[in-house]
Design an enzyme around this catalytic site. Structure first.
Site, PDB file in Angstrom:
ATOM      1  N   ARG A  84       0.844  -1.192   0.000  1.00 14.36           N
ATOM      2  CA  ARG A  84       0.000   0.000   0.000  1.00 14.36           C
ATOM      3  C   ARG A  84       0.879   1.242   0.000  1.00 14.36           C
ATOM      4  O   ARG A  84       1.948   1.260   0.602  1.00 14.36           O
ATOM      5  CB  ARG A  84      -0.917   0.016   1.229  1.00 14.36           C
ATOM      6  N   TYR A 129      -1.588  -3.385  -6.827  1.00 10.15           N
ATOM      7  CA  TYR A 129      -1.419  -4.040  -5.519  1.00 10.15           C
ATOM      8  C   TYR A 129      -2.762  -4.136  -4.772  1.00 10.15           C
ATOM      9  O   TYR A 129      -3.515  -3.146  -4.712  1.00 10.15           O
ATOM     10  CB  TYR A 129      -0.383  -3.291  -4.662  1.00 10.15           C
ATOM     11  N   GLY A 130      -3.014  -5.289  -4.162  1.00 10.97           N
ATOM     12  CA  GLY A 130      -4.299  -5.566  -3.506  1.00 10.97           C
ATOM     13  C   GLY A 130      -4.892  -4.413  -2.715  1.00 10.97           C
ATOM     14  O   GLY A 130      -6.015  -3.986  -2.963  1.00 10.97           O
ATOM     15  N   LYS A 175      -9.788  -2.352   1.414  1.00 11.93           N
ATOM     16  CA  LYS A 175      -9.458  -1.206   2.285  1.00 11.93           C
ATOM     17  C   LYS A 175     -10.243   0.041   1.882  1.00 11.93           C
ATOM     18  O   LYS A 175     -10.703   0.794   2.737  1.00 11.93           O
ATOM     19  CB  LYS A 175      -7.959  -0.914   2.227  1.00 11.93           C
ATOM     20  N   HIS A 229     -10.813  -2.494  11.366  1.00 11.51           N
ATOM     21  CA  HIS A 229      -9.711  -3.328  10.866  1.00 11.51           C
ATOM     22  C   HIS A 229      -9.493  -4.468  11.871  1.00 11.51           C
ATOM     23  O   HIS A 229      -8.509  -4.482  12.611  1.00 11.51           O
ATOM     24  CB  HIS A 229      -8.460  -2.436  10.757  1.00 11.51           C
ATOM     25  N   SER A 231      -1.512  -3.798  10.203  1.00  9.83           N
ATOM     26  CA  SER A 231      -1.229  -4.702   9.090  1.00  9.83           C
ATOM     27  C   SER A 231       0.005  -5.568   9.372  1.00  9.83           C
ATOM     28  O   SER A 231       0.996  -5.066   9.918  1.00  9.83           O
ATOM     29  CB  SER A 231      -0.970  -3.883   7.831  1.00  9.83           C
ATOM     30  N   CYS A 250       0.540  -7.957  11.477  1.00  6.94           N
ATOM     31  CA  CYS A 250       0.868  -8.226  12.886  1.00  6.94           C
ATOM     32  C   CYS A 250       0.196  -9.511  13.371  1.00  6.94           C
ATOM     33  O   CYS A 250       0.011  -9.706  14.568  1.00  6.94           O
ATOM     34  CB  CYS A 250       0.446  -7.067  13.775  1.00  6.94           C
ATOM     35  N   ASN A 253      -3.120 -15.267  11.463  1.00  4.86           N
ATOM     36  CA  ASN A 253      -2.715 -16.384  12.325  1.00  4.86           C
ATOM     37  C   ASN A 253      -3.663 -16.533  13.506  1.00  4.86           C
ATOM     38  O   ASN A 253      -4.062 -17.637  13.864  1.00  4.86           O
ATOM     39  CB  ASN A 253      -1.284 -16.174  12.854  1.00  4.86           C
ATOM     40  N   ASP A 288      -9.547  -9.834   8.726  1.00  8.16           N
ATOM     41  CA  ASP A 288      -9.028  -8.478   8.471  1.00  8.16           C
ATOM     42  C   ASP A 288     -10.022  -7.354   8.763  1.00  8.16           C
ATOM     43  O   ASP A 288      -9.616  -6.293   9.201  1.00  8.16           O
ATOM     44  CB  ASP A 288      -8.571  -8.387   7.002  1.00  8.16           C
ATOM     45  N   SER A 341       4.818 -10.398   0.219  1.00 11.30           N
ATOM     46  CA  SER A 341       4.195 -11.279  -0.774  1.00 11.30           C
ATOM     47  C   SER A 341       2.900 -11.849  -0.176  1.00 11.30           C
ATOM     48  O   SER A 341       2.781 -11.998   1.046  1.00 11.30           O
ATOM     49  CB  SER A 341       5.147 -12.399  -1.189  1.00 11.30           C
ATOM     50  N   ARG A 342       1.948 -12.170  -1.030  1.00 14.23           N
ATOM     51  CA  ARG A 342       0.597 -12.456  -0.550  1.00 14.23           C
ATOM     52  C   ARG A 342       0.001 -13.705  -1.168  1.00 14.23           C
ATOM     53  O   ARG A 342       0.434 -14.162  -2.231  1.00 14.23           O
ATOM     54  CB  ARG A 342      -0.319 -11.272  -0.915  1.00 14.23           C
TER      55      ARG A 342
END
Ligand code: OXD
Ligand code: MN
Length: 591
Positions: free
Chosen positions: A69, A197-198, A206, A226, A248, A250, A254, A275, A364-365
């Protein structure tokens, strides 16, 4: 192509401005997706990965200047600059339109304009909102299909409801100097050019679900945040839901799909979202949350069988990878996945392991449909959403912030959220590892003045009788030698167990000026190799350091001037008062 006049007219205007060769209305079908994939394989926008080990998986290598971003090129364009606030970059709407429209002029010549209707949230939920993205990027269309409920059903809802967010996107020439992500909350519109980019280009995420939705949410009395949403089922089969906001990269993904430690037999984790959460006050006075997304656009590095086995498993098929490395046998690879040395780095060049460079880009995503995750909750599809028992804020901080503490009240919790600080990560362009204030993890995403936003958060107390308790966590505390004190990942359930116990008025806690800290033995450490000394460090506070922190927070709040809510000021003064040496003396004298 549509019964909605506003949509038809807007598409015509955009066609005139951008001059595409063809227009394709997307229906969201499997066949349409496969055709897009085939086309991108032909143009080289996608590369096929090993179809034996990873069926339906493809790799996109982005322009090397377009990997994260770009907050410095992101604007909120409200009529009055004070409405965007010091937390946003502002541009007057007419100026912003003129600036980007000049770049959009003829930008789609030789390309296809895809019309992408999408719904954020379950298709029939009253809390969902729709949008239409017009884009010239097939990569964006393929990603939007995984991330949102996209296509005919969304278009039908738009035609029923009448309203939708207008998102115009073009890759332009991908030059960083001609890259802008503009938001017009008063017009419910977004214009993004120059990036694929996403976070800049998948406009449902977003741009819509946070920046525009946060503005709409304030007007309509809800919250767009968020936050991940996770359900924790205890051995008795009761499920409690937690919403947690972390900056973002963090660890939200997971945490949303963690595996309980072996000592937690009978516990199950249910992933609702990783997210974004949209929270509404229910008739019962509780906050109810939906995940507006339908997929995960997650950070690949660090995702491994130890840290997130559920994610590794779901990525074995039907996933679009962006900027990861590849192995000798053409499987996707990133740091933290395995000890293998990949063959090609994220740019597609042979990887030299002695170079000291990372093979996968740090940001990378993977893009994957949420229902591929083993722990995906059926409640993620419920129109009502799920009731939230606790809200957690957190940041990445080497020192100061304890493992967990509980705010003393809703207003105090809002102040805790408003003062979140975290080290920056690779999710945004800029220096990594610098501590910055990231209120509610919304610094890059709040579509209006933070002062008004905190006022809106505070106002919920008047409208919701059973608000969740608010907590703060820090999984990233380090010792003097620079080692993490807390193991993190699945073991975080131990902390969540205390959080939920506090919500049921059971977990033991000690009052401190900054909030309620877990009592020495309140967190279950059975089977965990952690010294009592480390645990002590994790749940205690350094008063002088906190006095300094509160001064810093007060300084940060000053920039919001008269928009800063007086109620937060009172909370700040109260905490500062309780931390002061005279307060300590008073407490000692009365003991
Ligand atoms: C994300 C981000 O991609 O926060 O979710 O940057
Ligand atoms: Mn995010």
């Amino acid at each position: 192509m549509t019964k909605n006049r506003a949509l038809a007219e807007w598409v015509n205007e955009v066609v005139e401005l951008t001059q595409p060769d063809t227009i394709q209305w997307c229906d969201g079908s499997e066949q349409e997706y496969q055709t897009l994939i085939e086309e991108m394989l032909t143009t080289g926008e996608l590369v096929e990965l090993n179809q034996q080990t990873h069926p339906g998986c493809y790799l996109h290598r982005s322009d090397p200047t377009d990997v994260a971003r770009t907050e410095h090129l992101t604007y909120v364009c409200t009529a009055k600059s004070e409405d965007a606030g010091p937390n946003n970059q502002w541009m007057a709407p007419e100026e912003a339109h003129a600036k980007v429209d000049a770049l959009f002029e003829g930008a789609m010549r030789g390309r296809t304009l895809y019309v992408v209707p999408y719904c954020m949230g379950p298709i029939d939920s009253p809390f969902s909102r729709c949008g239409v993205e017009l884009t010239d990027s097939p990569y964006v269309v393929a990603n939007m299909r995984k991330m949102t409920r996209m296509g005919s059903e969304a278009l039908a809802r738009i035609e029923r409801d009448g309203s939708f967010v207008k998102g115009l996107h073009s890759l332009g020439d991908l030059h960083p100097e001609r890259r802008f992500i503009m938001h017009f909350p008063e017009e419910l519109a977004i214009k993004s050019i120059g990036s694929g980019y996403g976070g800049n280009a998948l406009l449902g995420k977003k741009c819509h679900a946070l920046r525009i939705a946060s503005w709409q949410a304030r007007q309509e009395g809800w919250l767009a945040e968020h936050m991940l949403i996770v359900g924790i089922e205890n051995p008795q089969g009761e499920v409690r839901y937690i919403a947690a906001a972390f900056p973002s990269a963090c660890g939200k993904t997971n945490m949303a799909m963690l595996i309980p430690p072996t000592q937690f037999e009978g516990y199950k984790i249910w992933t609702v979202g990783d997210d974004i959460a949209w929270l509404h006050v229910g008739h019962d006075g509780q906050l109810w949350a939906i995940n507006p997304e339908a997929g995960f656009f997650g950070v690949a590095p660090g995702t491994g069988v130890e840290t997130n086995p559920n994610a590794v498993e779901m990525l074995n098929r039907d996933t679009i990878f962006t900027n990861v490395a590849v192995t000798e046998d053409n499987q996707p690879w990133w740091e933290g996945l395995s000890n293998e040395i990949p063959k090609l780095d994220w740019t597609g060049k042979p990887y030299d392991a002695t170079s000291g460079k990372k093979a996968a880009h740090p940001n990378s995503r993977f893009t994957v449909a949420a229902n591929q995750c083993r722990s995906y909750s059926s409640m993620a599809e419920a129109d009502t959403g799920v009731p939230i028992s606790a809200i957690i804020f957190g940041g990445r901080r080497k020192s100061l912030a304890p493992l967990v503490y509980e705010a003393k009240s809703w207003a105090h919790g809002v102040m805790v959220g408003a003062s979140v600080a975290s080290e920056t990560t690779a999710a945004a362009v800029g220096k990594v590892g610098v501590v910055r204030r990231d209120p509610m993890a919304m610094k890059p995403f709040c579509g209006y003045n933070f002062g008004d936003y905190w006022g809106h958060w505070l106002s919920l107390e008047q409208r919701a009788a059973k608000l969740p308790k608010i907590f703060h966590v820090n999984w990233f505390r380090q010792n003097e030698a620079g080692h993490f004190l807390w193991p993190g990942f699945g073991e975080n359930l131990r902390v969540l167990q205390w959080v939920l116990a506090r919500c049921e008025e059971t977990g033991d806690a000690i009052e401190s000026p900054i909030g309620w800290l877990p009592d020495k033995n309140a967190i279950n450490t059975e089977g965990l190799a952690i010294s009592p000394n480390a645990m002590e460090q994790l749940v205690s506070i350094d008063i002088p350091a906190w006095q300094q922190e509160m001064q810093d927070i007060a300084g940060f709040f000053e920039q919001f001037n008269d928009r800063f809510p007086q109620q937060l000021k009172r909370e700040l003064d109260r905490v500062m008062g309780e931390l002061s040496p005279t307060a300590k003396k008073k407490a000692a004298n009365s003991a």
